[in-house]
Design a protein around this motif. Structure first.
Motif: not given
Length: 331
Positions: A234-254
């Motif tokens: 995810a980090e690689q893609i976010a750095l390469k494709r600026f503007g389309g992606y955000i590093l994040s996470s899915i909370p356990p409660s979901i």
């Protein structure tokens, strides 16, 4: 970890009470009596049955029809790529799209290498999260474990298929791809988990959707599932494709998980075809904000709508009536 920018009935993201009331109170008079009703019906391209696009879109269309007295009908689709093509060729008036797919279409890249598409934006609505789903009993614990496995990567013409390909390419993992829609992917995953020695089914599914995506959530009470950590890629893609992606996470409660799972978030845009009437653009946006609490009853992701971030649809320009709506509401 709490989901970012979640808007609920008790809190409007720290906005002042007066500003909040001006944005969401049904019957508020700002511009209401001056905007003409739409002259004819509208078509709304949504997404897969059971997915957030479909539930959110059906709810919004129902409310807009109720508010205006003019019919807005929904069209189930494969997702972002199909919706963008429909907006471009005029077979839909508004539609959802992931920001990365919209950017590809706007710039004529990848799936849209044959030519650029043009449309306008009404709002950034909420963020999708990439889910890599495997049964609890699976021996798949990292993305590399998907090698040579049967994996649903989303339907043709879906935004899921775009991001799934980018993740697998980044990890240099080749799978046996299947193009199931969400409900069929869940059914196939369940089949393999329950009858692992028989033919048929899949080992994993990749999906890009809001939180929660209900057909995935329901797996927790049947076969049980885990989400695979894709943070490294995810980090690689976010750095390469600026503007389309955000590093994040899915909370356990979901999804009743044991811990948060690093992943990639992708903003969603509500887009309009070029030439959509000012009245349809204005009433659609106005209804989203003024009837937000009602819209949350269809899917809780409607609570993520935030007027301050809704204007962030770059490089897709806002529809002139949407721009006017935001300006008149002091955004």
């Amino acid at each position: 970890m709490d989901r970012p920018r979640l808007l609920n009935r008790r809190s409007l993201l720290g906005m002042g009470a007066a500003s909040a009331a001006a944005l969401v109170t049904p019957g508020c008079s700002r511009g209401r009596s001056q905007e003409p009703a739409p002259a004819g019906p509208a078509r709304f391209a949504t997404g897969n049955p059971g997915g957030v696009y479909q539930k959110y879109g059906d709810g919004l269309a129902k409310l807009v029809t109720e508010v205006t007295g003019v019919s807005m009908t929904t069209i189930p689709t494969a997702g972002s790529l199909q919706n963008l093509k429909m907006l471009s060729n005029g077979t839909a008036d508004i539609g959802f799209s992931l920001s990365d797919s919209a950017l590809d279409a706007w710039e004529g890249q990848d799936s849209f290498a044959s030519g650029v598409l043009r449309f306008t934006a009404l709002a950034r609505t909420y963020d999708n999260y990439v889910h890599v789903v495997v049964p609890t009993s699976s021996n798949i614990f990292k993305i590399e474990d998907l090698k040579n496995k049967d994996v649903s990567i989303g339907p043709i013409n879906s935004g899921t298929s775009v991001i799934a390909a980018r993740i697998l390419d980044a990890a240099k993992v080749k799978v046996r791809p299947w193009r199931y829609d969400l409900e069929n992917a869940v059914a196939q995953l369940t089949q393999r988990a329950k009858e692992p020695t028989k033919k048929g089914g899949i080992d994993a599914l990749i999906w890009s959707g809001g939180l929660p995506t209900d057909p995935i959530a329901k797996l927790q009470s049947t076969i049980g599932f885990r989400l695979v950590d894709i943070g490294k890629y995810a980090e690689q893609i976010a750095l390469k494709r600026f503007g389309g992606y955000i590093l994040s996470s899915i909370p356990p409660s979901i999804y009743q998980l044991s811990s948060s799972v690093p992943t990639l978030a992708v903003p969603n845009y509500l887009l309009a075809r070029r030439g959509l009437s000012d009245s349809w653009a204005w009433w659609t946006l106005n209804t989203m904000f003024r009837r937000q609490t009602d819209l949350m009853a269809f899917h809780e992701e409607a609570g993520s709508l935030d007027a301050r971030s809704a204007i962030a649809t770059m490089p897709i320009p806002l529809h002139p009536a949407a721009e006017r709506w935001y300006r008149n509401n002091h955004i």
